[in-house]
Design a protein around this motif. Structure first.
Motif, mmCIF file in Angstrom:
data_model
loop_
_atom_site.group_PDB
_atom_site.id
_atom_site.type_symbol
_atom_site.label_atom_id
_atom_site.label_comp_id
_atom_site.label_asym_id
_atom_site.label_seq_id
_atom_site.Cartn_x
_atom_site.Cartn_y
_atom_site.Cartn_z
ATOM 1 N N LEU A 152 0.834 -1.201 0.000
ATOM 2 C CA LEU A 152 0.000 0.000 0.000
ATOM 3 C C LEU A 152 0.869 1.252 0.000
ATOM 4 O O LEU A 152 0.629 2.186 -0.776
ATOM 5 C CB LEU A 152 -0.952 0.007 1.193
ATOM 6 N N CYS A 172 -8.585 1.387 -3.185
ATOM 7 C CA CYS A 172 -8.320 1.044 -4.582
ATOM 8 C C CYS A 172 -8.997 2.014 -5.536
ATOM 9 O O CYS A 172 -8.426 2.380 -6.569
ATOM 10 C CB CYS A 172 -8.766 -0.384 -4.881
ATOM 11 N N GLU A 173 -10.172 2.446 -5.175
ATOM 12 C CA GLU A 173 -10.885 3.429 -5.999
ATOM 13 C C GLU A 173 -10.102 4.736 -6.063
ATOM 14 O O GLU A 173 -9.927 5.314 -7.135
ATOM 15 C CB GLU A 173 -12.277 3.670 -5.420
ATOM 16 N N GLU A 190 -3.520 -5.817 -6.722
ATOM 17 C CA GLU A 190 -2.234 -5.142 -6.684
ATOM 18 C C GLU A 190 -1.710 -4.957 -5.273
ATOM 19 O O GLU A 190 -0.497 -4.920 -5.035
ATOM 20 C CB GLU A 190 -2.296 -3.801 -7.407
ATOM 21 N N LEU A 191 -2.621 -4.856 -4.306
ATOM 22 C CA LEU A 191 -2.215 -4.687 -2.913
ATOM 23 C C LEU A 191 -1.716 -5.985 -2.292
ATOM 24 O O LEU A 191 -1.077 -5.972 -1.246
ATOM 25 C CB LEU A 191 -3.383 -4.140 -2.085
ATOM 26 N N LYS A 206 -6.922 4.191 -7.996
ATOM 27 C CA LYS A 206 -7.199 3.722 -9.366
ATOM 28 C C LYS A 206 -6.427 2.441 -9.690
ATOM 29 O O LYS A 206 -5.743 2.346 -10.710
ATOM 30 C CB LYS A 206 -6.897 4.813 -10.384
ATOM 31 N N ILE A 207 -6.559 1.477 -8.775
ATOM 32 C CA ILE A 207 -5.903 0.182 -8.958
ATOM 33 C C ILE A 207 -6.912 -0.930 -8.680
ATOM 34 O O ILE A 207 -7.974 -0.691 -8.095
ATOM 35 C CB ILE A 207 -4.692 0.005 -8.014
ATOM 36 N N GLU A 208 -6.550 -2.130 -9.078
ATOM 37 C CA GLU A 208 -7.345 -3.307 -8.756
ATOM 38 C C GLU A 208 -6.868 -3.838 -7.404
ATOM 39 O O GLU A 208 -5.667 -3.771 -7.093
ATOM 40 C CB GLU A 208 -7.162 -4.386 -9.830
ATOM 41 N N PRO A 209 -7.763 -4.378 -6.594
ATOM 42 C CA PRO A 209 -7.383 -4.878 -5.266
ATOM 43 C C PRO A 209 -6.222 -5.867 -5.280
ATOM 44 O O PRO A 209 -5.375 -5.849 -4.373
ATOM 45 C CB PRO A 209 -8.663 -5.528 -4.740
ATOM 46 N N ILE A 242 -10.498 -1.552 1.729
ATOM 47 C CA ILE A 242 -9.587 -1.904 0.638
ATOM 48 C C ILE A 242 -10.157 -1.407 -0.683
ATOM 49 O O ILE A 242 -9.457 -0.801 -1.490
ATOM 50 C CB ILE A 242 -9.347 -3.435 0.580
#
Length: 67
Positions: free
Chosen positions: A10, A54-55, A63-64, A58-61, A50
């Motif tokens: 993160l 992510c919103e 990625e974390l 601007k990533i997909e979950p 989460i």
């Protein structure tokens, strides 16, 4: 994956997005200490939070959760 690994991911993603922990906390409507606790692995984060992070980033979950 440990909470600390999630937090490290993160922090890296947040910094790559040029956001401070404070700026991210404002956007997810949490106290700045919340982000610090998540990034240091001291706080378990909810799925709802989460998705909110992510919103903002601007990533997909997924990625974390990558190593």
């Amino acid at each position: 994956m440990e909470f600390r690994d999630f937090g490290i991911n993160l922090a890296k993603i947040r910094m790559n997005a040029n956001l401070s922990a404070y700026e991210l906390s404002l956007r997810i409507e949490k106290d700045a200490s919340y982000i610090h606790k998540v990034e240091s692995g001291k706080l378990n984060i909810s799925l709802k939070m989460i998705l909110k992070i992510c919103e903002v980033l601007k990533i997909e979950p997924i990625e974390l959760f990558r190593h």
